[in-house]
Design an enzyme around this catalytic site. Structure first.
Site, PDB file in Angstrom:
ATOM      1  N   PRO A 132       0.928  -1.256  -0.221  1.00 21.98           N
ATOM      2  CA  PRO A 132      -0.061   0.009  -0.169  1.00 21.98           C
ATOM      3  C   PRO A 132       0.853   1.310   0.057  1.00 21.98           C
ATOM      4  CG  PRO A 132      -0.595  -1.372   1.970  1.00 21.98           C
ATOM      5  CD  PRO A 132       0.930  -1.703   1.250  1.00 21.98           C
ATOM      6  N   GLU A 133       0.367   2.256  -0.742  1.00 20.33           N
ATOM      7  CA  GLU A 133       0.855   3.518  -0.728  1.00 20.33           C
ATOM      8  C   GLU A 133      -0.220   4.460   0.057  1.00 20.33           C
ATOM      9  OE1 GLU A 133       2.809   5.195  -4.370  1.00 20.33           O
ATOM     10  OE2 GLU A 133       2.749   2.951  -5.061  1.00 20.33           O
TER      11      GLU A 133
END
Length: 271
Positions: free
Chosen positions: A2-3
DNA sequence: ATCGCCTCCTGCGCGC
DNA sequence: TGCGCGCAGGAGGCGA
């Protein structure tokens, strides 16, 4: 995995279940994540959650006595389960039972994520106290970026992925933002002009916000707290598209490795 | 100080 | 169908 958009999507998903709920039990099935989960995490038991915040890619679960610091690494996710019969899956490392009946599970196959505890009496955790500004605030502007880039030889893409400069920009959005700003990813940061810094800052803000609005990007396994994918993948211009026609000019998208990470760009649209 | 390389770990898709 | 290989949304830590 995830960013920032995926972490924010996760935070928004879990917040309604966590806020004002009391943690009635915490069960750790696998202590060894990127760093071992400290035994002090058990102090979460019987605590009421006052806030669910995000700082960069860290989710902060706040109580009166301290906060849990969660990072999802490359493959982590937090899932809320309301059906008590939903079986635990492989790689569900931690379970938190809440007073409202919901159960939160930390799932992380690669175990690059972490779960840490910071007591309220302790100073800001060293992982958090050196972080750069949040990209979606006014604190992140062209002036900040130009100052951070001066005399730097590092590639601009690597620089914007450095959380000490600005938090939350990971490998997908770095390529996408540089495409939107028309800047080659491999250019030395110190040679980026003020006007380009300005464009890049705007591009980062626009792309991250658009992705949050669409629930993040699911390449293969990102799911939100309901187990649903994000839909920003269909909005990507360059990431994962080597050999495909650039949507702006028709030239083939190129791929190269920068800082050991796959990087995608258009040689015509990006200078 | 700065930079680039290594590392942690599992799973998946590909080519043979 | 099975295997080996390479690659994957991160990022601290280390040595040059």
């Amino acid at each position: 995995m995830p960013e920032l958009p995926e972490v924010e999507t996760t935070r928004r998903g879990i917040e309604p279940y966590l806020l004002n709920a009391t943690i009635t039990s915490i069960t750790v099935h696998q202590w060894q994540l990127r760093w071992a989960i400290p035994k002090s995490i058990k102090q979460l038991k019987n605590q009421t959650i006052n806030a669910v915040n995000r700082r960069g890619k860290y989710i902060l679960i706040e109580t009166d006595t301290g906060k849990a610091i969660v990072h999802l690494g490359m493959s982590g996710s937090l899932r809320i389960v309301t059906n008590v019969n939903e079986p635990k899956r492989k790689h569900d490392h931690v379970e938190m039972q809440l007073s409202n009946g919901a159960l939160m599970r930390l799932h992380d196959p690669r175990r690059f994520g972490c779960l840490l505890w910071q007591a309220a009496s302790e100073p800001t955790h060293s992982l958090l106290d050196k972080l750069g500004p949040e990209p979606l605030t006014d604190e992140f502007d062209a002036g900040h970026l130009i100052e951070a880039t001066r005399k730097k030889k590092v590639a601009i893409k690597n620089l914007i992925m450095n959380s000490h400069i600005v938090v939350g920009v990971g490998n997908i959005y770095a390529s996408e933002a540089l495409f939107m700003a028309g800047i080659r990813p491999g250019r030395a940061a110190g040679r980026i002009t003020y006007a380009e810094c300005s464009k890049l800052v705007e591009a980062i803000k626009i792309i991250l916000q658009q992705s949050i609005d669409q629930g993040g990007t699911t390449l293969r396994d990102f799911v939100n707290s309901d187990g649903e994918p994000g839909y920003f993948k269909q909005s990507l211009f360059v990431y994962g598209k080597e050999g495909e026609d650039c949507q702006q000019c028709g030239n083939a998208i190129k791929q190269k490795i920068l800082g050991q990470r796959s990087t995608f760009y258009c040689v015509v649209c990006q200078k």
